[in-house]
Scaffold this motif. Structure first.
Motif, PDB file in Angstrom:
ATOM      1  N   PRO A  83       0.737  -1.048  -0.108  1.00 58.04           N
ATOM      2  CA  PRO A  83       0.045   0.027  -0.025  1.00 58.04           C
ATOM      3  C   PRO A  83       0.729   1.349  -0.063  1.00 58.04           C
ATOM      4  O   PRO A  83       2.019   1.324   0.495  1.00 58.04           O
ATOM      5  CB  PRO A  83      -0.774  -0.069   1.273  1.00 58.04           C
ATOM      6  N   VAL A  84       0.331   2.398  -0.473  1.00 58.96           N
ATOM      7  CA  VAL A  84       0.866   3.682  -0.382  1.00 58.96           C
ATOM      8  C   VAL A  84       1.383   4.072   0.898  1.00 58.96           C
ATOM      9  O   VAL A  84       0.606   4.067   1.817  1.00 58.96           O
ATOM     10  CB  VAL A  84       0.030   4.828  -0.974  1.00 58.96           C
ATOM     11  N   VAL A  85       2.714   4.669   0.904  1.00 57.65           N
ATOM     12  CA  VAL A  85       3.295   4.933   2.148  1.00 57.65           C
ATOM     13  C   VAL A  85       3.114   6.201   2.116  1.00 57.65           C
ATOM     14  O   VAL A  85       3.456   7.072   1.053  1.00 57.65           O
ATOM     15  CB  VAL A  85       4.402   4.576   2.435  1.00 57.65           C
ATOM     16  N   ARG A  86       2.539   7.134   3.216  1.00 58.45           N
ATOM     17  CA  ARG A  86       2.358   8.611   3.179  1.00 58.45           C
ATOM     18  C   ARG A  86       3.149   9.443   4.311  1.00 58.45           C
ATOM     19  O   ARG A  86       3.369   8.757   5.436  1.00 58.45           O
ATOM     20  CB  ARG A  86       0.698   8.782   3.256  1.00 58.45           C
ATOM     21  N   ASP A  87       3.100  10.472   3.960  1.00 67.07           N
ATOM     22  CA  ASP A  87       3.943  11.299   5.253  1.00 67.07           C
ATOM     23  C   ASP A  87       2.790  11.741   6.192  1.00 67.07           C
ATOM     24  O   ASP A  87       1.543  11.246   5.981  1.00 67.07           O
ATOM     25  CB  ASP A  87       4.361  12.884   4.729  1.00 67.07           C
TER      26      ASP A  87
END
Ligand code: AMP
Length: 280
Positions: free
Chosen positions: A170-174
């Motif tokens: 899955p997308v890793v976000r700040d």
């Protein structure tokens, strides 16, 4: 950790008796890349990370020349993530001459990112096929941030009979919600604030889906957030069937993806979120 080009990789690979996982990257590594490496570590005995800025996937007016290449920092990031071999070939080693024979990404490669960046996915799949041949991994780990790329790699593995398990993360976000990307460093502080409309738009779409709204209304909820952001220009925003990348018809139910691409201060950003649509 070993580091090298094609010759060193071949020598190292010939000595491996256990399973091998590959994480392809273009460098300028961030914690999204490191999450892929950590997953690779869990899935195989040894991990190869490749660092190669692939000219084939950049358009003539794109950022190939200025793409960040902080090689020393990238090597420490790989070391910290437990990578065993960093494959960092020279440009002339990967492409002694411009390749005549390339992988064709087909119809799924012509929409969305492929429509905005003609030839992009043929370039991506060509280098990924070369990496698969050179590294001969048992598993390959890719990010779902580049969801169209992921689906095309999945299709290439099936169509060209690569014996490789594909793993998607899955997308890793700040902390502020912005998807991590090597290109975020092009953003000024003001651009970055503007760019936060993208994750907000994805949240608005998710909330609309949870309220039982239909595809058009879900897209509208996201579009309104993006259109309110001055300095952000939408390239595409579409709710698509996750299996086909075709826009969801009004009565669609099942797994969908909201795809977004927008330009902020000259930087092209992409993001997406999976959306489950119940029977309406
Ligand atoms: P790149 O170096 O941008 O070509 O990306 C290399 C790999 O990292 C690809 O599989 C990307 O999908 C993945 N990746 C990049 N950013 C993220 C992120 N924020 N979260 C998860 N994976 C990512």
């Amino acid at each position: 950790m070993d580091i090298g080009g094609i010759q060193a990789l071949r020598a190292w690979r010939a000595e491996q008796t256990g399973t091998v996982a590959l994480v392809p990257t273009m460098g300028a590594l961030h914690s999204g890349h490191q999450a892929l490496m950590a997953r690779a570590r869990e899935s195989a005995d040894v991990v190869v990370a490749s660092i190669f800025v692939n000219p084939l996937q950049f358009g003539a007016d794109e950022d190939f020349v200025r793409y960040p290449r902080p090689f020393a920092a990238d090597l420490s990031a790989c070391e910290d993530a437990g990578v065993d071999f960093v494959f960092a070939p020279a440009l002339g080693e990967m492409y002694p001459s411009a390749p005549e024979v390339r992988v064709c990404s087909g119809r799924m490669g012509e929409v969305f990112e492929g429509a905005s960046r003609p030839g992009h996915f043929d370039g991506v799949l060509t280098v990924v096929a070369k990496l698969f041949t050179l590294v001969a991994p048992h598993r390959a780990v890719f990010g779902l941030k580049d969801i169209q790329q992921f689906c095309l790699v999945q299709r290439m593995i099936a169509d060209l009979n690569f014996d490789i398990d594909l793993i998607g993360l899955p997308v890793v976000r700040d902390a502020d919600g912005l998807a991590l990307s090597s290109r975020n460093q092009y953003l000024s502080p003001a651009d970055r604030q503007t760019a936060l409309a993208i994750p907000r738009a994805l949240q608005a779409a998710t909330a609309a889906a949870e309220e039982g709204r239909r595809p058009k209304a879900i897209e509208t909820a996201a579009r309104e957030v993006l259109e309110a952001a001055a300095g952000l220009e939408v390239d595409y925003l579409s709710l698509v069937d996750a299996a086909t990348f075709q826009p969801c018809p009004p009565e669609f139910h099942g797994s969908a993806l909201l795809l977004v691409s927008a330009d902020v201060g000259g930087t092209r950003l992409i993001d997406n979120v999976p959306i489950a649509l119940e029977c309406g």
